[in-house]
Design an enzyme around this catalytic site. Structure first.
Site, PDB file in Angstrom:
ATOM      1  N   TRP A 173      14.018  -8.192  -6.384  1.00 12.91           N
ATOM      2  CA  TRP A 173      12.703  -8.529  -6.975  1.00 12.91           C
ATOM      3  C   TRP A 173      12.076  -7.312  -7.628  1.00 12.91           C
ATOM      4  CZ3 TRP A 173       8.977 -12.323  -7.600  1.00 12.91           C
ATOM      5  CH2 TRP A 173       7.661 -11.870  -7.815  1.00 12.91           C
ATOM      6  N   ASP A 202       5.263  -4.897 -10.966  1.00 10.55           N
ATOM      7  CA  ASP A 202       4.626  -3.926 -11.876  1.00 10.55           C
ATOM      8  C   ASP A 202       5.473  -2.729 -12.314  1.00 10.55           C
ATOM      9  OD1 ASP A 202       2.747  -5.446 -10.582  1.00 10.55           O
ATOM     10  OD2 ASP A 202       1.604  -3.775  -9.815  1.00 10.55           O
ATOM     11  N   PHE A 258       2.996   0.823  -2.909  1.00  9.69           N
ATOM     12  CA  PHE A 258       2.461   0.004  -3.992  1.00  9.69           C
ATOM     13  C   PHE A 258       2.357   0.816  -5.283  1.00  9.69           C
ATOM     14  CE2 PHE A 258       0.129  -3.885  -1.961  1.00  9.69           C
ATOM     15  CZ  PHE A 258       1.302  -4.240  -1.312  1.00  9.69           C
ATOM     16  N   ARG A 318      -6.383   0.442  -4.630  1.00  6.31           N
ATOM     17  CA  ARG A 318      -4.989   0.737  -4.972  1.00  6.31           C
ATOM     18  C   ARG A 318      -4.740   1.050  -6.450  1.00  6.31           C
ATOM     19  NH1 ARG A 318      -5.160  -4.670  -3.316  1.00  6.31           N
ATOM     20  NH2 ARG A 318      -4.913  -6.191  -4.984  1.00  6.31           N
ATOM     21  N   TRP A 326       2.277 -13.936 -11.410  1.00  4.45           N
ATOM     22  CA  TRP A 326       2.254 -14.161  -9.950  1.00  4.45           C
ATOM     23  C   TRP A 326       2.294 -15.649  -9.620  1.00  4.45           C
ATOM     24  CZ3 TRP A 326       3.842 -10.877  -6.718  1.00  4.45           C
ATOM     25  CH2 TRP A 326       3.641  -9.516  -6.907  1.00  4.45           C
TER      26      TRP A 326
HETATM   27  C1  FRU Z   1      -0.192  -6.003  -9.112  1.00  7.20           C
HETATM   28  C2  FRU Z   1      -0.074  -5.609  -7.654  1.00  7.20           C
HETATM   29  C3  FRU Z   1      -0.691  -4.239  -7.435  1.00  7.20           C
HETATM   30  C4  FRU Z   1       0.017  -3.758  -6.216  1.00  7.20           C
HETATM   31  C5  FRU Z   1       1.389  -4.339  -6.401  1.00  7.20           C
HETATM   32  C6  FRU Z   1       2.102  -4.732  -5.141  1.00  7.20           C
HETATM   33  O1  FRU Z   1       0.748  -6.906  -9.533  1.00  7.20           O
HETATM   34  O2  FRU Z   1      -0.696  -6.578  -6.838  1.00  7.20           O
HETATM   35  O3  FRU Z   1      -2.096  -4.235  -7.310  1.00  7.20           O
HETATM   36  O4  FRU Z   1       0.035  -2.363  -6.139  1.00  7.20           O
HETATM   37  O5  FRU Z   1       1.254  -5.471  -7.230  1.00  7.20           O
HETATM   38  O6  FRU Z   1       3.428  -5.046  -5.363  1.00  7.20           O
END
Ligand code: FRU
Length: 500
Positions: free
Chosen positions: A47, A50, A109, A168, A308
């Site tokens: 998978w 980002d 992340f 984040r 998503w």
């Molecule tokens: C965006 C996100 C970020 C996070 C990451 C986790 O798509 O939700 O905010 O760091 O994906 O995989």
């Protein structure tokens, strides 16, 4: 004042069992190249979401990404890693980060990277105990060591009342002697914000200001901020979650927007006066883009070409997702202009030029078919009633429509061969002066449509079997010229397979 983070004292690179396991797994489970796109970055297995750490270092462009090698679904986040010299041929490097420390054991992340004299610096969000902190790692372009005093930035630096549950996606940059870090956060009133910190040394951070805030009705969390100068225009990009559709805008729920603003030229001040947020891409699949400045001065953007709500894949695939083609950015009359990276032209195989097409009904040219191409359609007057069927056979097609009477364009992948009930249709408003040019780039499982030399872009993925390769045009009284370039897929794959 404490001294700068001393990278010299950081321990030698020693892969942890978690990182070793990921690296071994991705080596042993590589998907055969002919089952993947030829010039779009894809994970060899597992998978991906980002883009992370998009940067130049040691003569190569690096792109890291959110990565779970062991399944084709989201899981504990690693950082995958690929490099390219021309942003067309992407070569896999071993996974760069695994969730293996007390401060990131629930996931590494998203974040960014900066090239420094001491090495390639990565900043990312470490997730642990349901909290989010910003962490640092440094490396040589292949192996990365996490800073021993991580996290570098955590709840204690946040303004009173703010929580670190949604805090984040750090964007890091340096201006003169000062480091800046912008991150997304959900404020105490549950409104999305991008906030700014500064530091003299990467370790001691001071909260500066709110760079951008959204009212809580639209975008409760602003993910993946990027802050940069585009020509002379300060620009902020981010991905607000949970947006509501407004007219033809913001239909994707989780959207990506750009916000031109006013800021001190060198990104030194902490004030950003925002203008209106505008959508970055009008297709079905686009999120969390990042930009980098290439050594030749071009500002280039890549996004996650997925969504998503509908990360489409066919059940036989052991990998998911692609990044968009890198896009060269410019700013004209208040609009972000996105054009395909010009290096694509070095990979054309055959070119067909067809002039004076008068479309009245359906049109097909037997030389114009395939799943890897770059096609430009030039209309002699703004298109009025035009339909383009791509990746067609008797059972499949994905259709792009221009309907000037309704004032909209539309992508429809109802018949692309999806196995589940994913969102299939997306509408977008027609540009003010209509459509005079379409550039359609296809790379096996994706279609990116650049309208009017990059005024708007629509990115969409499709799991259609590769045999469906016909292209059919329909229209009433449309005059056009077509340039159709097939891509040199064999050469692209040959280059990709070469070991660095
Ligand atoms: C965006 C996100 C970020 C996070 C990451 C986790 O798509 O939700 O905010 O760091 O994906 O995989």
């Amino acid at each position: 004042m404490t001294s700068e983070v001393n990278f010299e004292t950081m321990t030698e690179f020693q892969p942890t069992p978690e990182l070793n396991q990921a690296r071994q797994f991705e080596t042993e489970h590589r998907t055969p190249a002919d089952q993947q796109p030829a010039f779009h970055l894809t994970p060899a297995v597992g998978w991906m979401n980002d883009p992370n750490g998009f940067s130049s270092y040691n003569g190569q462009v690096h792109l890291f990404y959110q990565y779970h090698p062991y399944a084709n679904q989201w899981g504990p986040m690693h950082w995958g890693h690929q490099v390219s010299e021309d942003l067309m041929v992407w070569k896999q490097k071993p996974a760069a980060l695994a969730p293996d420390q007390p401060f990131d054991k629930e996931g590494c992340f998203s974040g960014t990277a900066v090239s420094s004299e001491q090495g390639h610096v990565l900043v990312y969000t470490g997730c642990a105990h349901g909290k989010q902190n910003q962490c640092l790692a440094i490396g040589d372009g292949k192996n990365y060591v996490k800073f021993d005093a991580n996290p570098i930035l955590s709840k204690s630096a946040l303004p009173q009342g703010y929580s670190d549950v949604d805090f984040r996606d750090p964007k890091l940059w340096k201006t003169k002697e000062t480091w800046y870090l912008a991150a997304g956060i959900r404020n105490p009133e549950k409104k999305g914000e991008v906030i700014l910190f500064s530091s003299p040394n990467l370790k001691d951070w001071t909260y500066e200001s709110i760079l951008l805030s959204f009212d809580g009705t639209n975008g409760q969390m602003l993910e993946c901020p990027d802050v940069f100068m585009l020509e002379d225009q300060p620009m902020l990009i981010c991905s607000p979650q949970n947006m509501h559709a407004q007219g033809y805008e913001f239909h994707n729920g989780h959207n990506s927007v750009y916000v031109p603003g006013h800021l001190n030229q060198s990104l030194e001040t902490s004030q950003f006066f925002q203008n209106e947020a505008r959508q970055l891409d009008y297709g079905l699949d686009f999120y969390a883009p990042q930009t980098t400045l290439l050594e030749d001065g071009r500002r280039v953007l890549m996004g996650w070409m997925s969504s998503w709500s509908a990360p489409i894949l066919s059940s036989s695939q052991n990998w998911t997702s692609q990044m968009t083609l890198p896009r060269e950015l410019s700013f004209r009359q208040g609009r972000l202009i996105q054009k395909p990276i010009r290096e694509i032209e070095n990979w054309y195989k055959e070119t067909i030029h067809i002039e004076n097409i008068h479309l009245d009904g359906s049109y097909q040219d037997r030389r114009m078919s395939g799943r890897y191409f770059d096609m430009t359609i030039q209309f002699s007057k703004p298109a009025h009633n035009f339909v383009l069927d791509l990746a067609c056979d008797v059972a499949h097609k994905t259709t792009f429509t221009i309907d000037a009477a309704k004032g909209c364009m539309e992508m429809d992948r109802t018949y692309c061969g999806m196995e589940d009930d994913y969102v299939a249709v997306r509408k977008a408003v027609l540009p003010e002066n209509g459509v005079h040019e379409l550039r359609v780039i296809m790379d096996l499982y994706s279609i990116e449509i650049f309208v009017n030399e990059g005024e708007m872009v629509l990115s969409t993925v499709l799991p259609t079997p590769s045999q469906a390769d016909l292209i059919v045009l329909h229209g009433q009284d449309e005059e056009m010229t077509i340039d159709f370039h097939t891509m040199d897929v064999e050469k692209l794959r040959h280059e990709k397979a070469k070991v660095d």
